[in-house]
Design an enzyme around this catalytic site. Structure first.
Site, PDB file in Angstrom:
ATOM      1  N   SER A 287       0.799  -1.216   0.000  1.00 24.86           N
ATOM      2  CA  SER A 287       0.000   0.000   0.000  1.00 24.86           C
ATOM      3  C   SER A 287       0.834   1.270   0.000  1.00 24.86           C
ATOM      4  O   SER A 287       1.962   1.305   0.460  1.00 24.86           O
ATOM      5  CB  SER A 287      -0.905   0.004   1.224  1.00 24.86           C
ATOM      6  N   LYS A 288       0.233   2.312  -0.559  1.00 25.97           N
ATOM      7  CA  LYS A 288       0.888   3.612  -0.519  1.00 25.97           C
ATOM      8  C   LYS A 288       0.822   4.186   0.884  1.00 25.97           C
ATOM      9  O   LYS A 288       1.655   4.966   1.283  1.00 25.97           O
ATOM     10  CB  LYS A 288       0.197   4.584  -1.473  1.00 25.97           C
ATOM     11  N   ARG A 289      -0.216   3.792   1.576  1.00 28.12           N
ATOM     12  CA  ARG A 289      -0.360   4.286   2.934  1.00 28.12           C
ATOM     13  C   ARG A 289       0.502   3.423   3.868  1.00 28.12           C
ATOM     14  O   ARG A 289       1.014   2.401   3.474  1.00 28.12           O
ATOM     15  CB  ARG A 289      -1.815   4.213   3.356  1.00 28.12           C
ATOM     16  N   MET A 291       3.429   3.209   4.705  1.00 24.57           N
ATOM     17  CA  MET A 291       4.676   2.625   4.225  1.00 24.57           C
ATOM     18  C   MET A 291       5.743   2.665   5.309  1.00 24.57           C
ATOM     19  O   MET A 291       6.748   1.980   5.227  1.00 24.57           O
ATOM     20  CB  MET A 291       5.166   3.354   2.977  1.00 24.57           C
TER      21      MET A 291
END
Length: 548
Positions: A287-289, A291
């Site tokens: 995920s981009k979130r 990280m």
RNA sequence: GGCCCUGUCGUCUAGAGGCCUAGGACACGGCCCUUUCAAGGCCGCGACACGGGUUCGAAUCCCGUCAGGGUCACCA
């Protein structure tokens, strides 16, 4: 449903083998409705960093156009002005350039369908939206956010799926046009009822969705900014995109987009939804979130080694293993990253792992993209990085190491020819040990500092060992007269000494290594001694004897 | 929860009804080489999610179950 999907899949595989067999005539054999040049695009939103999963998607897009002499477009999806920052684009552009994935049209290069920023194309979307409003395919929606929220909550409480249908759905088109002119508001697509939408996906086969499960999506905000599902369609058509290759997470958006194509009577592209990239050893999307959770103690140590402070690691959101910047900072070769990413979810055959860019381009096909998600494997990327480093010409290896040494303060801003010569010797001696450019910090340090630190464990194990000091002293005498002070002579001297004293070479090699380099692990001992030179070697042995 | 997608070694994959005793690669373990560490060589560990069909024959085709994932915004 399941049946049709599986059938489509085997059909697709049948096609794949055929196109493989006729790989020499791709243009003719390529299974699409388009006879014209292939045009693909990657459409990032400016987030400030290049996500590893995004790069893979971009790479697949790019590879397809290289193979078929097509055109690859980079389009910036910055319609969400509240979130996107203009300066967040540069890292993405830099990243692609560094990886060797240039774009034929897009930011900084422009092209016949400019502008390539959605924020500069609002008039186009407005015009298309007005057409849909006039033709009755879209309608005005004056509901407030609060009203929408309570509708959603009510549906949730009732345990019913929330399918939004606005009050003006049934309002005649000309009335909606009048309403909008008098009082601009959000515009929604009027999703037709009681039918299905079929997507013929190159990777996933036939996917069918009932329109009754799709709520009417907003296509234009009250201020005229478009929403993704709408803008993407308008731009893909305007930019003549023939193949929409994107992450599988967009598959559920596609029916909405198909309805927009239909409403506007626009030609549809070929769709290919590539599976998502999962976290290492996980079934969850990388995920981009959050990280930050990938910044483990190990990762942090590596970043600190190349010169980052804890504060920097904390404040920069691109310094983690889910971004391209991370690997660049650690000195991974871009060719290795491209190779690794290409093989993640795609294969050439049953053997090939290391595949050159030329072979990638010559052989890439969507038909051989896997339909199942793939987990990112840092170990395999690391291995590939080493493989590519092995074959890098010496001068390029040296040049790649320089910035890392400079940042660590082991080399000046403008190295002298003598320094480069010495560095070349170090890199040669390091050989295959050097997998990343940053590895030079480990292997080069003993040769580039005036005074070495002695690893306590090495001192304990090698210098304080019984007899070590005596041999060290005696061998130092031998070294004083060794002539020339080079690898063959040193090798010979040490082995002759050991033979004369009837000891195993290891009994002398290890103490000498720790005495002269401070550590137990490093390049070959004789290489090390030769690089250091007689004076330094003797001085360090003398220092070491004080610890023994 | 609705909709959609996906299930072959820990991971990436090969596999298109008999070439499968399921192949390769990374990782892991062992041995060899050796001066440490790499590199290299050899060996090993290790998978068709499960259950029913269809077929002489199924990892492969069909159905079901289970599991995992994606997505459900006036984000992209």
């Amino acid at each position: 449903m399941k049946r049709s999907t599986r059938k489509a899949r085997s059909f697709r595989r049948g096609q794949a083998s055929r196109s493989l067999r006729h790989a020499n005539r791709p243009r003719r054999d390529f299974r699409t409705k388009q006879i014209m040049t292939i045009r693909t695009r990657f459409a990032p939103s400016p987030t400030g960093y290049l996500h590893i999963g995004g790069v893979r998607t971009a790479l697949f897009n790019w590879l397809l156009t290289r193979r078929h002499q097509g055109t690859y477009v980079l389009r910036i999806e910055d319609t969400d002005t509240e979130r996107n920052k203009p300066e967040a684009l540069q890292p993405i552009l830099d990243g692609f350039r560094w990886l060797g994935i240039p774009w034929d049209e897009g930011p900084e290069v422009d092209g016949p369908y400019a502008p390539y920023f959605q924020s500069q194309r609002f008039a186009t979307y407005k015009e298309a939206a007005m057409r849909m409003l006039a033709s009755g395919h879209a309608y005005t929606d004056y509901l407030t956010k609060d009203q929408l929220d309570s509708e959603r909550k009510a549906a949730e409480v009732a345990k019913k799926p929330y399918i939004h249908r606005g009050p003006h759905r049934a309002t005649p088109a000309d009335e909606c046009v009048r309403l909008y002119a008098a009082n601009p508001t959000a515009l929604r697509l009027k999703v037709p009822e009681g039918r299905s939408v079929v997507i013929d996906d190159v990777i996933r086969g036939r996917v069918e969705v009932q329109t009754d499960t799709i709520g009417d999506p907003v296509i234009l905000r009250p201020d005229g900014r478009p929403l993704y599902n709408f803008a993407a369609v308008i731009d893909d058509v305007a930019m003549k995109i023939t193949h929409v290759i994107r992450a599988a997470e967009h598959l559920s958006n596609t029916p909405v987009q198909v309805l927009v194509y239909e409403a506007l009577g626009l030609p549809m592209p070929t769709f290919a939804h590539v599976p998502v990239v999962n976290e290492p050893n996980s079934k969850k999307k990388l995920s981009k979130r959050d990280m930050k959770k990938f910044v483990t103690a190990d990762v942090r140590a590596k970043l600190r080694m190349v010169g980052y402070t804890d504060e920097q690691i904390e404040s920069r959101d691109d310094l983690n293993p889910a971004t391209v910047a991370f690997y660049r900072e650690l000195g991974y070769l871009p060719t290795a990253i491209v190779n690794y990413l290409a093989r993640l979810g795609w294969s050439l055959d049953d053997k090939a792992e290391k595949i050159s860019m030329a072979d990638l381009i010559a052989n890439f096909s969507l038909e051989r993209v896997s339909s199942a998600p793939a987990s990112f494997d840092p170990d395999k990327l690391y291995w590939l990085a080493g493989e590519y480093m092995k074959e890098l010409p010496l001068e390029e290896k040296v040049a790649g190491c320089v910035p890392f040494l400079q940042r660590a303060g082991l080399l000046g801003a403008s190295p002298t020819p003598a320094e480069i010569e010495k560095l070349t010797k170090i890199v040669t001696a390091a050989g295959d040990r050097l997998k990343l450019f940053s590895d030079i910090l480990t292997y080069g340090r003993p040769f580039l500092v005036a005074k070495i630190d002695y690893d306590p464990k090495g001192v304990e194990k090698r210098l304080k060992k019984a007899g070590a000091a005596d041999h060290l002293r005696a061998f130092a005498e031998v070294l004083k007269t060794a002539e020339p002070f080079d690898v063959p002579t040193l090798d010979k001297s040490l082995h002759e000494y050991c033979a004369a004293k009837a000891i195993k070479s290891g009994e002398l090699v290890h103490p000498v290594r720790v005495a002269t380099t401070g550590v137990e692990v490093g390049v070959g001992l004789f290489d090390a001694l030769a690089i250091l030179g007689r004076d330094t070697v003797l001085a360090r042995i003398e220092d070491a004897l004080r610890l023994a």
